[in-house]
Design an enzyme around this catalytic site. Structure first.
Site, PDB file in Angstrom:
ATOM      1  N   HIS A 403      -3.210   1.797  -3.047  1.00 20.70           N
ATOM      2  CA  HIS A 403      -2.950   0.918  -2.702  1.00 20.70           C
ATOM      3  C   HIS A 403      -3.323  -0.257  -2.822  1.00 20.70           C
ATOM      4  O   HIS A 403      -4.721   0.400  -2.145  1.00 20.70           O
ATOM      5  CB  HIS A 403      -1.566   1.108  -1.570  1.00 20.70           C
ATOM      6  CG  HIS A 403      -0.973   2.032  -1.180  1.00 20.70           C
ATOM      7  ND1 HIS A 403      -0.419   3.288  -0.127  1.00 20.70           N
ATOM      8  CD2 HIS A 403      -0.143   1.744  -1.821  1.00 20.70           C
ATOM      9  CE1 HIS A 403       0.783   4.020  -0.409  1.00 20.70           C
ATOM     10  NE2 HIS A 403       1.154   3.057  -1.561  1.00 20.70           N
ATOM     11  N   GLU A 406      -5.952  -1.605   0.218  1.00 19.86           N
ATOM     12  CA  GLU A 406      -6.808  -0.184   1.357  1.00 19.86           C
ATOM     13  C   GLU A 406      -8.427  -0.372   1.120  1.00 19.86           C
ATOM     14  O   GLU A 406      -8.768   0.826   0.178  1.00 19.86           O
ATOM     15  CB  GLU A 406      -6.175   0.911   1.493  1.00 19.86           C
ATOM     16  CG  GLU A 406      -4.643   1.103   2.122  1.00 19.86           C
ATOM     17  CD  GLU A 406      -4.003   2.102   1.549  1.00 19.86           C
ATOM     18  OE1 GLU A 406      -3.522   2.757   0.787  1.00 19.86           O
ATOM     19  OE2 GLU A 406      -2.432   1.930   2.449  1.00 19.86           O
ATOM     20  N   HIS A 530      -6.945   6.969   1.283  1.00 22.39           N
ATOM     21  CA  HIS A 530      -5.512   5.874   1.765  1.00 22.39           C
ATOM     22  C   HIS A 530      -6.742   5.296   2.943  1.00 22.39           C
ATOM     23  O   HIS A 530      -7.599   5.574   3.350  1.00 22.39           O
ATOM     24  CB  HIS A 530      -4.272   6.551   1.816  1.00 22.39           C
ATOM     25  CG  HIS A 530      -3.642   6.760   0.656  1.00 22.39           C
ATOM     26  ND1 HIS A 530      -2.526   5.773  -0.097  1.00 22.39           N
ATOM     27  CD2 HIS A 530      -3.559   7.525  -0.340  1.00 22.39           C
ATOM     28  CE1 HIS A 530      -2.416   6.114  -1.255  1.00 22.39           C
ATOM     29  NE2 HIS A 530      -2.555   7.089  -1.572  1.00 22.39           N
ATOM     30  N   GLU A 609      -6.360   9.356   5.418  1.00 22.05           N
ATOM     31  CA  GLU A 609      -6.087   8.039   5.383  1.00 22.05           C
ATOM     32  C   GLU A 609      -7.115   7.834   6.243  1.00 22.05           C
ATOM     33  O   GLU A 609      -7.094   8.081   7.923  1.00 22.05           O
ATOM     34  CB  GLU A 609      -4.068   7.886   6.202  1.00 22.05           C
ATOM     35  CG  GLU A 609      -3.570   8.177   5.457  1.00 22.05           C
ATOM     36  CD  GLU A 609      -2.641   7.230   5.000  1.00 22.05           C
ATOM     37  OE1 GLU A 609      -3.807   5.747   4.948  1.00 22.05           O
ATOM     38  OE2 GLU A 609      -1.660   7.346   4.459  1.00 22.05           O
TER      39      GLU A 609
HETATM   40  O1  0X9 Z   1       3.028   6.035   1.963  1.00 19.81           O
HETATM   41  C1  0X9 Z   1       1.930   6.393   1.856  1.00 19.81           C
HETATM   42  O2  0X9 Z   1       1.893   6.324   0.584  1.00 19.81           O
HETATM   43  C2  0X9 Z   1       0.994   7.002   2.310  1.00 19.81           C
HETATM   44  N1  0X9 Z   1       0.534   6.219   3.856  1.00 19.81           N
HETATM   45  S1  0X9 Z   1      -0.070   4.403   3.249  1.00 19.81           S
HETATM   46  O3  0X9 Z   1       0.320   4.126   4.797  1.00 19.81           O
HETATM   47  N2  0X9 Z   1      -1.611   4.369   2.801  1.00 19.81           N
HETATM   48  O4  0X9 Z   1       0.694   3.973   2.712  1.00 19.81           O
HETATM   49  C3  0X9 Z   1       0.813   8.323   2.760  1.00 19.81           C
HETATM   50  C4  0X9 Z   1       1.655   8.724   1.992  1.00 19.81           C
HETATM   51  C5  0X9 Z   1       1.775  10.305   2.586  1.00 19.81           C
HETATM   52  N3  0X9 Z   1       2.883  11.529   2.209  1.00 19.81           N
HETATM   53  C6  0X9 Z   1       4.127  11.409   2.792  1.00 19.81           C
HETATM   54  N4  0X9 Z   1       4.411  10.987   4.239  1.00 19.81           N
HETATM   55  N5  0X9 Z   1       4.838  12.409   1.684  1.00 19.81           N
HETATM   56 ZN    ZN Z   2      -1.953   3.666   0.756  1.00 18.51          ZN
END
Ligand code: 0X9
Ligand code: ZN
Length: 971
Positions: A403, A406, A530, A609
């Site tokens: 992303h 980040e 992330h 994260e």
């Molecule tokens: O949404 C995402 O891709 C990740 N969070 S972010 O805030 N960096 O965008 C987390 C992905 C983790 N995977 C799942 N929650 N399934």
């Molecule tokens: Zn992310």
């Protein structure tokens, strides 16, 4: 969606209706979560992407939400339903972004200045008008299609007229050619007229759909205008130029000074991003503000405008059109903007430059390109360690910044590169690991998006692929193939969405390059960094309540809330450590990297994260402060976990990660009722067996996920077992159930206080314990046997916490002093709307009497469910651990005779010797009273022992010695 606003449960509402067959009827809360609405009910959290909202309608004290799934949800309760519906309309009917990516608009050439202005004037005027308007109807009126058509028509004709003032035939010929080339643009304006009518006349229930149709055409109009201009330029250049008049005048002696006037000698027309000045303030001073978002105004400015901005003391940074060369951008970019964070392209200090210089300076580092992006940036991977890639050395891959925004993730990766690159290294452990692993680091997985966050939009998330509908970008962490598009929770089919999953799995160049790279160097472990929220996530992430067959290995590496792997030492952080959990505990998504890496390659893949997103009460979210000390703290906080990954790569199943201290578990019991769920080493599946008491249980092998290191055995249990043993080649684990409670009427061992009470839904039977806010659920005293290695509390649970906030949580505590003091042994937090088996371990309580207590701090009653709680003592009888020297000595091994004599290994201490058969059944026992006792003789014939492998275990005062004994008698 990651939370852009501070996490909250929202406003209380009453909900009626079904969502994809799921009944949401009941009391709940409604909250905005980025591009989605979160509806929290007893059944869980339902995310409704705004893009799936077709319209809203207020009637009879209720607000109906019409969804693209065909479902209608009625919300009632909040007093301001009207305001709520307006707010939804405002969020759903936003004016499309139309100018930032236009090349023609940004290329007002020296020769075409006036024509450029004339051509774009109608569109820019309409855009400006829209900026001043609010509400969908007014926006629509600002871009009124029939007015636009007339003005555009005039502009096009006047382009011809200016070139053939006194030549009607030439003028008509040019006009015809211009109109021909503008055909697509005029056609698009015609479609806009239709879409406008349809929007204005639309029923409430499809209003947002019509708005999206209209917006898509608005974007199309701007893009076609842009293309049309690029197409017209050569045509106009071939015609007599209006400037030829000036040349004539020049020859006639008109002063050249005229050409130096700002307007006349107009240089480039560029879009400038101005921070911290209100759009209205700029507009009042006559600037052409074409957009504004989060405190930034976009001004289309020629050189005169830029000079005026400068004179007002306003410095802005230019927004670059796609395709602007890196060198040019670097030249134009304001170098003072960033001192630590590195843009990708900057030739002096960008990521590419930095990696190149590290590779040149360190013999341990090799730099490679594994692919290219649409904007032709390289996907740069650094290999650290031996230069070659050896099959003998396990691969570990670190990646960052799927992303774009980040940045702290890329900082983490760059600092890790710098740390591991040192040779000789001051860190002996890192040094030796580097020599025994093939380590790969990809610090920017999404370079186009990343660069864009430096040049244009700090909060851009996706890559920069132009989508078919005119929007830009695919969320790369939704584009992987595993479970791609499984549902629309957390990933979206709408191109404009922040979590757009792309037109197909692995549709993106970045995804494909990463996949091919992984296939070429399959990692044993990997991490994709992330930000933010302070989490350590592992697969699976696409279905609530599902847990990996390799959970024991994931858990040993990521740790638990009581024994975490990553400590958060940032000043003012709102958490003490990174919360480890299956990814769905944050929210479900599909197509993410870790689900694919684990599912397809069996890689133990993690999503750290980084950072909590808060410093005190200041929320910084994705914009981690550019502060060297703080950035280095993020790195040193996360380094131990990264080193543990390197360490574990040789043998993840038997690793004992230093930062968590949680041992991995070759054999584990997840639940004893209503189903016996146990894990055994994958390699020992063929010899696995489960018994309840002495009765063998028929089991199935879990088919979910790869189970690379451990496999899950599933055996339904008709009644609650009192004793479960799990046997595999390496030994037997015995689980003795010391206490159980399933909130059934006959269960009387646990006591509920406060808001804990029997309720539904139950996992088994008719009731579960339900609480969540201030109540406790306490066990009666439990005597832990003296020879228990560990005591585990197994329980099935679901809870409606918040994936972004650890403060709403539930805790399990233990007291060994009859309730005087309590120590936390387990914690649950996050989002878990589906039941799953949880566990907390008590170590060091052998021989003591304990009480256990669940305490709910979710802030909301009826938000924590507990069912089928089992307190289990384990004992492990391994086969392969034979400390030979100290083992009980056997008179012969293999044993050929009718008896065998053992030597007592514990001097004059008393104790006993037990012999177990291969399935863990004890076949012989003898008490020992020290050296003075008689020789210890096992009469094989007498005990009916058959040929095979046996385990001899000598125990004395908490010490244990074992011997593997083979019996091979000739009969
Ligand atoms: O949404 C995402 O891709 C990740 N969070 S972010 O805030 N960096 O965008 C987390 C992905 C983790 N995977 C799942 N929650 N399934
Ligand atoms: Zn992310």
């Amino acid at each position: 969606m990651p939370a852009m606003d501070e996490p909250r449960r929202g406003i209380p509402v009453r909900i009626d209706g079904l969502l994809r067959g799921r009944d949401l009827t009941g009391e709940g809360w409604l909250a905005g979560r980025g591009e989605a609405l979160a509806l929290t009910t007893a059944a869980g959290v339902a995310m409704l992407p705004l893009a799936a909202l077709e319209g809203v309608h207020v009637e009879r004290g209720g607000l109906d939400l019409y969804l693209s799934t065909g479902d209608v949800l009625r919300l009632s309760g909040p007093e301001q339903l009207g305001q709520l519906s307006q707010a939804l309309a405002r969020r759903s009917c936003v004016f499309p972004e139309v100018t930032l990516s236009l090349r023609g608009l940004g290329s007002r050439g020296r020769d075409s200045g006036e024509a450029h202005d004339e051509f774009f004037a109608p569109l820019l005027a309409a855009r400006r008008e829209a900026e001043r308007s609010s509400g969908p109807e007014a926006l629509c009126a600002a871009l009124d299609a029939s007015t636009l058509r007339e003005r555009m028509d005039d502009a096009l004709r006047s382009l011809a007229a200016a070139r053939y003032r006194s030549d009607p035939a030439g003028r008509r010929a040019l006009e015809a050619r211009i109109l021909e080339r503008a055909g697509a643009l005029l056609g698009s304006i015609e479609r806009l007229e239709r879409a406008q009518r349809e929007f204005l006349e639309s029923e409430d229930i499809v209003r947002f759909v019509r708005w999206r149709d209209w917006s898509a055409i608005v974007r199309d109009v701007f893009q076609r205008a842009d293309a049309c201009w690029l197409d017209l330029r050569p045509l106009l250049a071939g015609a007599p130029s209006p400037r030829s008049r000036w040349r004539r005048w020049l020859r006639l002696g008109v002063s050249v000074a005229v050409l130096l006037l700002p307007g006349a000698a107009s240089a480039q027309h560029v879009t400038i991003q101005v921070s911290r000045l209100p759009a209205d303030w700029l507009r009042a001073r006559g600037f052409d503000v074409v957009g504004s978002e989060s405190g930034v105004a976009y001004v289309v400015a020629d050189s005169g405008d830029r000079a005026r901005l400068a004179a007002l003391g306003v410095s802005g940074s230019p927004v670059f059109a796609p395709g602007t060369s890196a060198r040019r951008q670097a030249m134009l970019a304001d170098a003072s903007v960033s001192r630590i964070y590195r843009p990708f392209d900057d030739p002096q200090r960008g990521v590419a430059f930095f990696l190149d210089s590290i590779a040149r300076a360190n013999p341990r580092v090799r730099l490679d390109t594994i692919g290219r992006t649409l904007e032709n940036r390289p996907l740069l991977v650094v290999k650290i360690g031996e230069r070659d890639d050896s099959p003998e050395r396990p691969n570990v891959i670190f990646m960052a910044t799927y992303h774009a925004r980040e940045w702290v993730a890329t900082e983490m990766a760059l600092r890790l590169i710098r740390y591991l690159a040192q040779s000789p290294s001051p860190d002996a452990r890192a040094d030796s690991l580097i020599q025994r692993r093939d380590v790969w680091i990809l610090p920017v997985a999404n370079p186009d998006g990343y660069q864009y966050t430096f040049s244009t939009d700090r909060l851009w998330r996706k890559n920069r692929r132009p989508n078919a509908d005119g929007s830009v970008g695919v969320d790369l962490n939704r584009n992987h193939a595993a479970g791609w598009g499984l549902d629309d929770e957390g990933s979206s089919p709408s191109p404009a969405s922040e979590v757009y999953r792309g037109p197909a799995p692995e549709s993106e160049l970045e995804t494909r390059a990463i996949v091919a790279f992984h296939q070429a160097h399959p990692p044993v472990l990997s991490a994709s960094y992330h930000s933010y929220t302070g989490l350590l996530l592992y697969p699976p992430g696409n279905t609530y309540g599902k847990v990996a067959q390799d959970l024991g290995v994931f858990r040993s590496l990521a740790g638990t809330d009581v024994h975490p792997s990553v400590i958060d030492r940032l000043p003012g952080s709102n958490r003490s450590h990174y919360h480890p959990a299956p990814s769905w505990n944050l929210y479900t998504t599909n197509g993410d990297y870790t689900d694919w890496a684990y599912g397809a390659l069996g890689a133990l893949a993690f999503t750290p994260e980084l950072t909590s997103g808060f410093e005190g009460t200041t929320y910084y979210g994705f914009e981690f402060p550019e502060d060297e000390t703080k950035l280095q703290t993020v790195f040193t906080d996360n380094l131990p976990f990264a080193l543990d990954l390197l360490d574990a790569a040789a043998d993840p199943l038997h690793a004992r990660p230093r930062s968590s201290g949680v041992p991995s578990e070759p054999v584990a019991l997840e639940s004893a009722y209503p189903i016996v769920r146990a894990r055994v080493p994958a390699g020992e599946l063929a010899t696995a067996a489960i018994r309840s008491g002495s009765a063998p249980l028929l089991f199935a092998i879990d088919t979910v996920g790869p189970g690379r290191y451990t496999k899950r055995l599933l055996a339904p249990a008709a009644v609650r077992p009192v004793d479960v043993s799990v046997t595999a080649a390496s030994g037997t684990s015995r689980f003795q159930i010391l206490s159980d409670d399933g909130a059934e009427p006959r269960d009387a061992t646990w006591t509920a206080t406060g808001d804990f009470a029997r309720g539904v839904p139950a996992l088994a039977g008719i009731a579960a314990w339900v609480g969540g806010n201030g109540g406790t659920l306490r066990s009666s005293p439990i005597a832990v046997p003296g020879d228990a290695d560990t005591v585990s509390v197994l329980f099935w649970t679901r809870y409606l916490g918040d994936g972004f906030d650890l403060r709403p949580h539930g805790e399990l505590r233990v007291s060994a002093d009859d309730g005087l003091s309590w120590t936390p042994v387990g914690l649950v937090a996050g989002s878990a709307p589906a039941y799953y088996p949880e566990r907390a371990d008590l170590v060091g309580y052998a021989g003591r009497t304990v009480r256990l207590s669940f305490e709910g701090s979710f802030g909301i009653s009826q938000s924590w469910w507990l069912d089928e709680i089992q307190v289990v003592a384990h004992r492990r009888v391994p086969v392969d651990v034979v400390p030979v020297a100290a083992a009980p000595l056997a008179s012969e091994n293999p044993v050929r005779g009718a008896t065998v004599r053992f030597a007592w290994p514990f001097g004059d201490s008393t104790g006993e010797i037990d012999v177990y058969d291969f399935s863990g059944q004890r076949v012989w026992r003898s008490g020992v009273t020290g050296v003075s006792s008689l020789p210890i003789v096992w009469d094989l014939a007498g005990s009916g022992a058959r040929n095979g492998v046996y385990l001899v275990v000598a125990r004395s005062q908490g010490r244990t010695r074992t011997l593997k004994l083979f019996i091979a008698r000739r009969r």
